[in-house]
Design a protein around this motif. Structure first.
Motif, mmCIF file in Angstrom:
data_model
loop_
_atom_site.group_PDB
_atom_site.id
_atom_site.type_symbol
_atom_site.label_atom_id
_atom_site.label_comp_id
_atom_site.label_asym_id
_atom_site.label_seq_id
_atom_site.Cartn_x
_atom_site.Cartn_y
_atom_site.Cartn_z
ATOM 1 N N CYS A 109 32.397 32.431 22.896
ATOM 2 C CA CYS A 109 32.307 31.151 22.179
ATOM 3 C C CYS A 109 33.586 30.872 21.377
ATOM 4 C CB CYS A 109 31.080 31.136 21.278
ATOM 5 S SG CYS A 109 31.234 32.155 19.800
ATOM 6 N N CYS A 112 34.190 33.058 18.259
ATOM 7 C CA CYS A 112 34.706 34.388 18.581
ATOM 8 C C CYS A 112 36.181 34.311 18.948
ATOM 9 C CB CYS A 112 33.893 35.028 19.701
ATOM 10 S SG CYS A 112 32.326 35.719 19.121
ATOM 11 N N CYS A 133 27.057 34.533 21.983
ATOM 12 C CA CYS A 133 27.838 34.661 23.208
ATOM 13 C C CYS A 133 27.968 36.122 23.637
ATOM 14 C CB CYS A 133 29.224 34.040 23.034
ATOM 15 S SG CYS A 133 30.409 35.081 22.156
HETATM 16 ZN ZN ZN Z 1 30.679 34.364 20.001
#
Ligand code: ZN
Ligand code: ZN
Ligand code: FE
Length: 754
Positions: A109, A112, A133
């Motif tokens: 994601c 991140c 994610c």
């Molecule tokens: Zn993530």
């Protein structure tokens, strides 16, 4: 007045950050109670007033995490037994066999990606993930979805990760694959000369250098190994084809971002949405500018995808390349490699760099493929990002195991009121693929705590899946239902859309075992979930040499001309030059004598014959090659048709008259291909209109691999819409044989219900 509310949430609510979300929602509302992950869903208990309860339940659906999907919320009101002092998250425990969903794998994601730059212990850490994610299905061994049940169980969390994992306000609260530079998995590079390193920055710069110089890299990804090269380097692509022993089939290409992708390909808003969704499938898009020679020769479309792992982003940044071929790491028709040792021994000597990592892959997943047809996504290959998301039905399916077909095999389990379809597996005639099928079947039974009580398979006696069904029926002493292939095709669409009434089903594909022992594939049925009647079909022609004919389109050209014109068959000169008079004569003899020459109504073989007559493809090196090339060469903007026999719309004589005449008059092949599509679509429209009237039905179901042909499908559905005939074409499950298991299961569910 405060009551206690027991709230049960079913759907895709595990492994997607649902509990922390519930926690935050409840604490924001100052509610007391707890949330519990169970293997039959998420359970929430709140002590609240009725209006607080209403707001809370509303908040569950309106503020839920992106990936989460809520199917049902049931609320039970009870008197307060014991007032709770706060809201907390209870530890997971096992409940019963009614397991809930397992999340598919999710692309890294944006948050991140941001943490990769700013979070001290995760700077450039390629296995970063969070509650929203990261890997899911590919790493799970057992339910409930908790770290010990995944292949991350061997990594011990460092104190920092553990603190995040246990902090309910953290983005990584209960992120099962949580890891960082100190404690998580890492990449490991191997070179032919024996050099090894685990230094990520060095691995990246070596990979980037090799790719820039036109080399080939093997890199372990999410659901298996990938082979990677620069998509703009012709020599690199040639080498990759040699390694894979895949000489013609187009390669998928990964682009660093949407702007770069749009430079090469045309992309509609819906396509953009799909390609950049958390599922990150390959999307088939039209080429605007040629990417590289050898990627997709003969095609106007390219399978495009975007990065879904941190290492993909880093690789683009380090190499500064604009397009990478990213294909499954396997040779020939074998399944994608997942095991480090097997991949190392198979690939190291073939590639320039071999990079593995030490997070095991529990469930193999290939990249999924989607195309947009009729303004809807239509999945072609269902695997990463989709598996094991189930299809929900209105009735019980428990205990039914559907074994699918053979060429594009997938199996399906019936669980509660759901159909859980396996990942894409491949052609069972290949031994390795068959082993993968067996292994995946065992895994699914274990994961979903499934015991088969009722079996369903294809009517084809020789399919490996049929043989397995017979063995299992014997071993477990359970009933086995055999379903005609095209009935299963139709039923798969009916399952997806919950259709139970009679429909006109148009089932067009390459091969399916017919009730009369012939090979069907151009079928019009009147059917429902339990029975079908064949009300029309493409005319039978001989299939000279049986299965061999499916590999050799030119044999079908001979077959059609011989069937239609008998001894007056007049082959185009170029055709005779290419194939040789004696070869043609041999096939004619085979047909005359009827040796190993079953009859077929296959639409796939019709495409083959036309493609070969036009000199487009005489031999298929991969499934449906000739048909795909015939579609791809067809020109836009041509609306004419060859004449259609209105009494018998599926009569093919005037179609072949027209094609041969045009070809002799040197009409461009691209135009003939286009007119062929127009004519076939018009023939189908005519027969549908006729049957809708005589059968007094209003609903049409379209299924079978031929509907992957976007040109034909678009033509037909536009005309159906113009005539206000409602049509259904699968979207969430493939229209090819990947759908067979779903159709089989749907039919069996009704039979079982009695
Ligand atoms: Zn993530
Ligand atoms: Zn850590
Ligand atoms: Fe089929």
């Amino acid at each position: 007045m405060i009551s206690q509310y027991n709230i049960h949430i079913k759907g895709l609510v595990q492994g997607v950050g649902f509990r922390p979300f519930v926690y935050r929602l409840a604490t924001d509302m100052h509610l007391h109670g707890y949330v519990d992950n169970r293997n039959d869903g998420v359970f929430v208990m709140i002590q609240a007033t009725p209006s607080q309860k209403d707001d809370f339940v509303k908040g569950l659906t309106t503020h839920k995490p992106d990936v989460a999907e809520i199917e049902t919320v049931t609320v039970l009101e009870k008197p307060v037994s014991k007032p709770l002092p706060d809201f907390f998250i209870a530890p997971s425990r096992e409940v019963d066999n009614h397991i809930t969903r397992i999340s598919p794998d999710i692309a890294v994601c944006d948050e991140c990606l941001q943490d990769l730059i700013s979070q001290p212990h995760r700077i450039r850490y390629p296995f970063i993930n969070c509650t929203h994610c990261g890997p899911r299905f590919s790493i799970i061994n057992a339910l409930p979805y908790d770290r010990p049940g995944t292949t991350m169980s061997v990594f011990r969390m460092c104190p920092e990760c553990e603190a995040e994992y246990t902090d309910v306000r953290d983005r990584r609260f209960h992120a099962q694959p949580i890891a960082c530079n100190h404690c998580g998995p890492h990449y490991h590079l191997f070179m032919k000369n024996g050099y090894e390193t685990v230094d990520y920055e060095e691995i990246l710069s070596r990979m980037a250098a090799v790719l820039r110089q036109g080399g080939v890299v093997a890199l372990k990804g999410l659901g298996g190994f990938n082979l990677i090269c620069n998509a703009e380097n012709e020599k690199a692509i040639c080498r990759l084809r040699e390694i894979k022993k895949r000489y013609k089939k187009p390669f998928a290409v990964m682009f660093p971002d949407v702007p770069t992708l749009s430079h090469y390909l045309n992309i509609l808003p819906l396509e953009k949405e799909i390609v950049s969704s958390w599922r990150r499938p390959i999307v088939l898009l039209e080429e605007k500018q040629k990417i590289g020679t050898g990627i997709n020769d003969g095609y106007k479309t390219v399978g495009a995808m975007l990065p879904y792992l941190p290492v993909h982003y880093h690789l683009f940044a380090s190499s500064e390349l604009k397009a990478l071929v990213m294909t499954s790491g396997n040779r020939g028709d074998n399944p994608i490699l997942t095991d480090n040792d097997a991949a190392l021994s198979d690939l190291l000597r073939e590639v320039d760099l071999f990079v593995e990592h030490n997070r095991d892959i529990s469930n193999r997943v290939d990249d999924s493929i989607v195309q947009v047809v009729g303004e809807q996504p239509r999945i072609i290959r269902r695997s990463r990002g989709f598996t094991p998301e189930p299809l929900s039905l209105k009735f019980d399916t428990e205990g039914i195991l559907a074994l699918g077909a053979e060429r594009v095999s997938m199996f399906a389990l019936g669980k509660d009121k759901e159909i859980i379809l396996s990942q894409y597996i491949g052609d069972l005639k290949n031994r390795e693929t068959y082993l993968f099928y067996r292994e995946a079947l065992d895994k699914f039974c274990l994961l979903f705590r499934f015991t088969p009580r009722y079996l369903v398979c294809d009517a084809h006696p020789d399919y490996f899946s049929t043989q397995l069904a017979l063995q299992l029926a014997q071993r477990f002493q359970i009933p086995l239902l055999r379903v005609q292939h095209h009935h299963a095709h139709a039923a798969a669409v009916m399952a997806e859309y919950g259709l139970t009434e009679d429909v006109i089903a148009v089932c067009l594909d390459g091969t399916g075992y017919g009730d009369d022992g012939c090979i069907w594939g151009g079928e019009i049925f009147r059917c429902n979930q339990s029975e079908y009647r064949r009300i029309a079909h493409l005319p039978y022609v001989p299939l000279p040499g049986g299965d061999a004919a499916a590999k050799s389109p030119w044999r079908m050209a001979v077959s059609y001309l011989k069937s239609i014109y008998g001894s007056k068959a007049d082959y185009p000169e170029t055709f005779i030059e290419r194939l040789g008079e004696s070869h043609i004569r041999q096939i004619e003899m085979l047909i005359e004598k009827g040796v190993n020459t079953p009859l077929t109504s296959s639409t796939g073989r019709l495409f083959d014959a036309v493609a070969s007559l036009l000199g487009i493809c005489d031999e298929n090196t991969y499934q449906a090659e000739a048909a795909a090339l015939l579609e791809q060469i067809a020109e836009n903007g041509i609306s004419r048709c060859y004449p259609i026999n209105s009494d018998n719309p599926l009569d093919l004589r005037s179609l072949f008259d027209g094609i041969l005449k045009d070809y002799r008059l040197s009409v461009p092949v691209s135009e003939i291909a286009s007119v062929f599509h127009n004519t076939l679509s018009a023939m189908l429209l005519n027969i549908i209109i006729q049957k809708v009237k005589t059968e007094r039905l209003t609903t049409v179901v379209l299924s079978g691999g031929v509907f992957q042909n976007k040109r034909l499908t678009n033509l037909l559905i536009k005309q159906l819409a113009n005539r206000k005939i409602s049509y259904y074409l699968s979207s969430r499950i493939p229209c090819n044989d990947g759908a067979i298991a779903v159709g089989q299961l749907y039919i069996a569910a009704l039979k079982k219900r009695g």
